[in-house]
Design an enzyme around this catalytic site. Structure first.
Site, short mmCIF file in Angstrom:
data_model
loop_
_atom_site.label_atom_id
_atom_site.label_comp_id
_atom_site.label_asym_id
_atom_site.label_seq_id
_atom_site.Cartn_x
_atom_site.Cartn_y
_atom_site.Cartn_z
N ALA A 1 -21.76 0.70 41.27
CA ALA A 1 -22.15 1.51 40.10
C ALA A 1 -21.67 0.79 38.85
O ALA A 1 -20.51 0.37 38.76
CB ALA A 1 -21.50 2.89 40.18
N LYS A 2 -22.58 0.66 37.88
CA LYS A 2 -22.17 0.07 36.60
C LYS A 2 -21.70 1.24 35.74
O LYS A 2 -22.47 1.82 34.97
CB LYS A 2 -23.35 -0.68 35.98
CG LYS A 2 -22.96 -1.62 34.87
CD LYS A 2 -24.12 -2.55 34.52
CE LYS A 2 -23.90 -3.27 33.21
NZ LYS A 2 -22.77 -4.18 33.20
N ALA A 3 -20.44 1.58 35.94
CA ALA A 3 -19.89 2.80 35.34
C ALA A 3 -18.83 2.44 34.31
O ALA A 3 -18.05 1.50 34.51
CB ALA A 3 -19.26 3.66 36.43
#
Ligand SMILES: Cc1ncc(COP(=O)(O)O)c(C=O)c1O
Length: 316
Positions: free
Chosen positions: A160-162
């Site tokens: 996840a690009k969180a």
């Protein structure tokens, strides 16, 4: 005061274009306190066919996946977000630059459970030159091995690009810059090479290209995926594998890949020179990458999305 180079006329929020100075969020927004956001970074390049986003659809797919991992219902489909992105560039008069889709948990409640806070989707853009310095692509950069590890699998979801994941990246980056390096390369909890603070990493050894296999400690980079495909096109052997730290000192060539960093050679690690300088395989892949994103080579995989000069009737 925000650096004026990041300023444009318009920002898009949930279906409407709003003036840049009105694009504010409340200090009680969940995201400000707990890092509850997911985002993307996409470059648009001037090409002979006009300005074109590179792999827009793949970035929007990853955005949806990142949102899904964090159970953030994304109201806008990929077609709507693509249309809005085109219109954002047209309205801002941009033909090149960086697009930042951002999905946040807004102001609702301040308990840790984010589900009581509304999901907001924003699109913004800015001109962005060479991420790792003006001479980075030509001459390469100096990197260090970070004392910070990437998070273990099943701690923070690396796929996840969180927003919250980037606290680790900030520690890596500040340490590197403080010690005179352009970038840090982190190992994962098992001590094997993982990735840079905002880039994937590749090595060349004995004519073969190697990159750390996805092991739950790194982002599945879209540039990484592009470079793997380009290795196939150029007939260069490529292997996703386990990379011990010391291979960074014995590699013939090393380079970073990322939307922002593009394909940046690494000329030293921990002050130890890499091979003979920027090597031939790095240079060949870098040329192939820049030719592809700039429209100088055929787009056989449909990766370039040219911005139509006029908005679709009825589009936001
Ligand atoms: C931690 C991290 N790894 C790798 C990458 C490279 O990903 P991509 O090539 O999709 O931009 C990025 C850039 O977004 C990143 O932030």
């Amino acid at each position: 005061m925000i650096d004026s180079s990041f300023r444009t006329a318009w920002i898009w929020k949930d279906g409407a274009f709003i003036p840049w100075e009105d694009a504010n969020i409340h200090v009680m927004s969940h995201v400000v306190h707990y890092g509850s956001s997911v985002f993307e970074g996409i470059r648009c390049y001037e090409t002979p066919e006009g300005p074109a986003f590179f792999r827009l659809r793949d970035h929007l797919r990853r955005l949806r996946e990142s949102a899904h991992i964090y159970q953030m219902p994304l109201e806008h489909g990929a077609d709507d977000l693509a249309e809005a992105s085109f219109e954002l560039f047209r309205r801002n008069g941009m033909r090149e630059g960086y697009l930042r889709p951002l999905v946040i948990r807004g102001a609702g409640a301040l308990g840790l459970n984010p589900t009581a806070s509304p999901v907001e989707t924003w699109l913004m853009a800015w001109p962005w030159g060479r991420y790792l310095g003006s001479s980075a692509l030509e001459e390469g950069v100096d990197a260090c091995v970070s004392t910070w590890f990437r998070p273990a699998p099943n701690t923070f979801p690396s796929l996840a690009k969180a927003g919250g994941n980037y606290l680790n990246s900030q520690l890596m980056k500040m340490e590197a810059v403080r010690n005179g390096y352009a970038e840090g390369i982190a190992v994962g909890p098992g001590g094997l090479v993982s990735e840079g603070s905002g880039q994937n990493v590749f090595l060349v050894k004995g004519g073969e290209v190697l990159t750390p296999a996805l092991d739950g400690t790194m982002l599945d980079g879209i540039t990484r995926n592009t470079v793997i495909a380009l290795c196939g096109d150029l007939g260069v052997p490529i292997r996703e594998t386990r990379v011990p730290r010391e291979m960074l000192y014995t590699a013939d060539e090393i380079f970073f890949t990322g939307t922002a960093a593009e394909l940046t050679p690494v000329r030293s690690v921990d002050r130890i020179p890499v091979g003979e300088g920027v090597g031939p395989i790095t240079r060949a892949l870098q040329t192939a990458y820049m030719d592809l994103v700039r429209g100088r080579s055929p787009d056989v995989r449909g990766w370039r999305d040219v911005i139509p000069q006029k908005a679709k009737v009825g589009a936001a």
